[in-house]
Design a protein around this motif. Structure first.
Motif, PDB file in Angstrom:
ATOM      1  N   HIS A  30       0.804  -1.223   0.000  1.00  0.00           N
ATOM      2  CA  HIS A  30       0.000   0.000   0.000  1.00  0.00           C
ATOM      3  C   HIS A  30       0.839   1.276   0.000  1.00  0.00           C
ATOM      4  O   HIS A  30       0.401   2.297  -0.537  1.00  0.00           O
ATOM      5  N   TYR A  31       2.024   1.219   0.602  1.00  0.00           N
ATOM      6  CA  TYR A  31       2.785   2.453   0.801  1.00  0.00           C
ATOM      7  C   TYR A  31       4.166   2.457   0.157  1.00  0.00           C
ATOM      8  O   TYR A  31       4.919   3.410   0.327  1.00  0.00           O
ATOM      9  N   GLY A  32       4.526   1.416  -0.567  1.00  0.00           N
ATOM     10  CA  GLY A  32       5.836   1.391  -1.222  1.00  0.00           C
ATOM     11  C   GLY A  32       6.997   1.296  -0.256  1.00  0.00           C
ATOM     12  O   GLY A  32       8.127   1.697  -0.584  1.00  0.00           O
ATOM     13  N   THR A  33       6.747   0.744   0.943  1.00  0.00           N
ATOM     14  CA  THR A  33       7.783   0.654   1.971  1.00  0.00           C
ATOM     15  C   THR A  33       8.576  -0.639   1.818  1.00  0.00           C
ATOM     16  O   THR A  33       8.517  -1.548   2.651  1.00  0.00           O
ATOM     17  N   ALA A  34       9.292  -0.709   0.720  1.00  0.00           N
ATOM     18  CA  ALA A  34      10.133  -1.869   0.421  1.00  0.00           C
ATOM     19  C   ALA A  34      11.316  -1.402  -0.399  1.00  0.00           C
ATOM     20  O   ALA A  34      11.313  -0.301  -0.956  1.00  0.00           O
ATOM     21  N   ALA A  35      12.324  -2.230  -0.455  1.00  0.00           N
ATOM     22  CA  ALA A  35      13.507  -1.939  -1.268  1.00  0.00           C
ATOM     23  C   ALA A  35      13.973  -3.243  -1.889  1.00  0.00           C
ATOM     24  O   ALA A  35      13.873  -4.304  -1.268  1.00  0.00           O
ATOM     25  N   PHE A  36      14.455  -3.169  -3.113  1.00  0.00           N
ATOM     26  CA  PHE A  36      14.832  -4.401  -3.796  1.00  0.00           C
ATOM     27  C   PHE A  36      16.231  -4.308  -4.387  1.00  0.00           C
ATOM     28  O   PHE A  36      16.819  -3.230  -4.502  1.00  0.00           O
ATOM     29  N   GLY A  37      16.738  -5.456  -4.736  1.00  0.00           N
ATOM     30  CA  GLY A  37      17.978  -5.562  -5.479  1.00  0.00           C
ATOM     31  C   GLY A  37      17.722  -6.412  -6.703  1.00  0.00           C
ATOM     32  O   GLY A  37      16.597  -6.861  -6.948  1.00  0.00           O
ATOM     33  N   GLY A  38      18.753  -6.632  -7.461  1.00  0.00           N
ATOM     34  CA  GLY A  38      18.624  -7.478  -8.636  1.00  0.00           C
ATOM     35  C   GLY A  38      19.998  -7.829  -9.162  1.00  0.00           C
ATOM     36  O   GLY A  38      20.845  -6.945  -9.302  1.00  0.00           O
ATOM     37  N   LEU A  39      20.249  -9.094  -9.384  1.00  0.00           N
ATOM     38  CA  LEU A  39      21.527  -9.496  -9.954  1.00  0.00           C
ATOM     39  C   LEU A  39      21.340 -10.688 -10.861  1.00  0.00           C
ATOM     40  O   LEU A  39      20.384 -11.452 -10.725  1.00  0.00           O
ATOM     41  N   ARG A  40      22.247 -10.791 -11.804  1.00  0.00           N
ATOM     42  CA  ARG A  40      22.187 -11.869 -12.788  1.00  0.00           C
ATOM     43  C   ARG A  40      23.092 -13.023 -12.398  1.00  0.00           C
ATOM     44  O   ARG A  40      24.114 -12.835 -11.734  1.00  0.00           O
ATOM     45  N   GLY A  41      22.696 -14.201 -12.861  1.00  0.00           N
ATOM     46  CA  GLY A  41      23.524 -15.385 -12.695  1.00  0.00           C
ATOM     47  C   GLY A  41      23.485 -16.214 -13.963  1.00  0.00           C
ATOM     48  O   GLY A  41      22.489 -16.182 -14.697  1.00  0.00           O
ATOM     49  N   TYR A  97      17.815 -14.328 -13.245  1.00  0.00           N
ATOM     50  CA  TYR A  97      17.836 -13.061 -12.516  1.00  0.00           C
ATOM     51  C   TYR A  97      17.323 -13.311 -11.104  1.00  0.00           C
ATOM     52  O   TYR A  97      16.320 -14.011 -10.918  1.00  0.00           O
ATOM     53  N   ILE A  98      18.001 -12.749 -10.126  1.00  0.00           N
ATOM     54  CA  ILE A  98      17.620 -12.903  -8.715  1.00  0.00           C
ATOM     55  C   ILE A  98      17.033 -11.594  -8.214  1.00  0.00           C
ATOM     56  O   ILE A  98      17.636 -10.527  -8.398  1.00  0.00           O
ATOM     57  N   ARG A  99      15.889 -11.668  -7.558  1.00  0.00           N
ATOM     58  CA  ARG A  99      15.252 -10.478  -6.999  1.00  0.00           C
ATOM     59  C   ARG A  99      15.119 -10.635  -5.473  1.00  0.00           C
ATOM     60  O   ARG A  99      14.232 -11.325  -4.987  1.00  0.00           O
ATOM     61  N   PRO A 100      16.018 -10.010  -4.701  1.00  0.00           N
ATOM     62  CA  PRO A 100      15.840  -9.951  -3.244  1.00  0.00           C
ATOM     63  C   PRO A 100      15.027  -8.702  -2.884  1.00  0.00           C
ATOM     64  O   PRO A 100      15.158  -7.661  -3.537  1.00  0.00           O
ATOM     65  N   VAL A 122      13.423 -13.666  -1.292  1.00  0.00           N
ATOM     66  CA  VAL A 122      14.215 -13.788  -2.519  1.00  0.00           C
ATOM     67  C   VAL A 122      13.480 -14.723  -3.470  1.00  0.00           C
ATOM     68  O   VAL A 122      13.006 -15.791  -3.062  1.00  0.00           O
ATOM     69  N   TYR A 123      13.366 -14.307  -4.713  1.00  0.00           N
ATOM     70  CA  TYR A 123      12.882 -15.223  -5.746  1.00  0.00           C
ATOM     71  C   TYR A 123      13.693 -14.980  -7.012  1.00  0.00           C
ATOM     72  O   TYR A 123      14.517 -14.051  -7.071  1.00  0.00           O
ATOM     73  N   GLY A 124      13.488 -15.799  -8.023  1.00  0.00           N
ATOM     74  CA  GLY A 124      14.267 -15.648  -9.247  1.00  0.00           C
ATOM     75  C   GLY A 124      13.481 -16.098 -10.458  1.00  0.00           C
ATOM     76  O   GLY A 124      12.450 -16.774 -10.343  1.00  0.00           O
ATOM     77  N   LEU A 125      13.948 -15.715 -11.613  1.00  0.00           N
ATOM     78  CA  LEU A 125      13.317 -16.122 -12.858  1.00  0.00           C
ATOM     79  C   LEU A 125      14.354 -16.225 -13.964  1.00  0.00           C
ATOM     80  O   LEU A 125      15.407 -15.579 -13.904  1.00  0.00           O
ATOM     81  N   GLU A 126      14.067 -17.058 -14.935  1.00  0.00           N
ATOM     82  CA  GLU A 126      14.949 -17.161 -16.082  1.00  0.00           C
ATOM     83  C   GLU A 126      14.884 -15.859 -16.869  1.00  0.00           C
ATOM     84  O   GLU A 126      13.815 -15.267 -17.022  1.00  0.00           O
TER      85      GLU A 126
END
Length: 304
Positions: A30-41, A97-100, A122-126
């Motif tokens: 509701h409030y955008g109170t999150a932060a993310f990263g992203g890295l490739r493998g 791609y990894i999304r923490p 953490v989740y990931g996708l091709e």
């Protein structure tokens, strides 16, 4: 359709991705109170039983710093170990791609950062190519980048990305691939999820941190590589019209890697891109662990 990796890290354990679900009342939603990263493998081209991750330590460091803006203590070494375990659990067999994500997981309705539960997933996708490596066309967005005085731009805070979403959709719906955002001073800032560079007279020029840009990890890598290759790098404000007459323009980011730009608005750019091509080839070799000089940028994760 995206193909997600089989397991996610959710509420302190690894579970099937489809079982990792949040309440509709989650504060971060509701409030955008999150932060993310992203890295490739990628699987190691020399050894399919190993996974290569690019600059994992730096990604963990940045996400830990982003968490501080949410009033949450999430040590970089904890993020690091969870991502290593995540990779070993999923055993991906192609580029991914990894999304923490660190987020306010409490169910309160008041916009705040104090007295509310935080969590980490953490989740990931091709993932293959995010943008075409042969070149893209961009428009100047009618939307402007936020200012650091009103938003913590040195963190990848989820709420900030409504601007990116508006700009990206505006660009695509008007016949372009990507948008270039200006800052509040009318200077070139960045794309919707990438930093921007131009080449003029053999020099690489890019906006500095004072221009309200994200402190990109791929950006930092490009600057280091350019200097090591003997290419002059200048960090300074860029006017919109400079892009139209630049020798080269390219974007960079974790998902996009290095993406050359062949058109901005109705201005066509040269198809000769020697510097962007050289940097892309160099970066690709490093991410595949083929350049011993930059081995400390690559984490080798054994799957056995």
């Amino acid at each position: 359709m995206d193909t997600f990796l089989k397991y996610a890290y959710f509420e302190h354990q690894f579970i099937p991705f489809e079982d990792a679900k949040l309440s509709v009342a989650t504060h971060a939603l509701h409030y955008g109170t999150a932060a993310f990263g992203g890295l490739r493998g990628i699987p190691n081209p020399q050894n399919p039983n190993e996974i290569l991750l690019f600059r994992l330590e730096r990604h963990c460091q940045r996400l830990s710093q982003s968490a501080k803006f949410l009033h949450h203590d999430l040590p970089a070494d904890k993020i690091y170990q969870i991502i290593i375990d995540f990779v070993k659990k999923n055993k991906p067999n192609q580029s991914f791609y990894i999304r923490p994500l660190v987020y306010s997981s409490g169910l309160g309705i008041a916009p705040r950062l104090h007295n509310i539960e935080k969590n980490f997933l953490v989740y990931g996708l091709e993932m293959g190519e995010y943008l075409s490596p042969s070149g893209i066309k961009c428009r100047i967005s009618s939307w402007y980048r936020q200012e650091d005085r009103s938003f913590p731009l040195r963190g990848k805070i989820t709420g900030a990305y409504i601007t990116s979403a508006l700009a990206k959709t505006e660009a695509v719906e008007s016949g372009f691939d990507e948008a270039i955002l200006m800052n509040s001073q009318g200077k070139v800032c960045e794309a919707t999820g990438m930093n921007i560079f131009m080449v003029r007279n053999g020099q690489i020029i890019t906006p500095g941190f004072e221009q309200d840009i994200l402190e990109g990890i791929t950006r930092d890598s490009v600057l280091t590589l350019a200097k090591d290759l003997g290419i002059t790098v200048v960090e300074r404000p860029i006017d919109k019209t400079e892009l139209f007459i630049a020798d080269e323009v390219f974007l960079c980011g974790t998902a996009a890697k290095i993406a050359p730009v062949y058109q901005i608005e109705n201005f066509k750019l040269s198809e000769e891109r020697p510097i962007a091509t050289k940097l892309r080839e160099k970066l690709t070799a490093i991410t595949q662990n083929e350049d011993p000089k930059y081995k400390d940028w690559v984490n080798v994760i054994p799957l056995d």
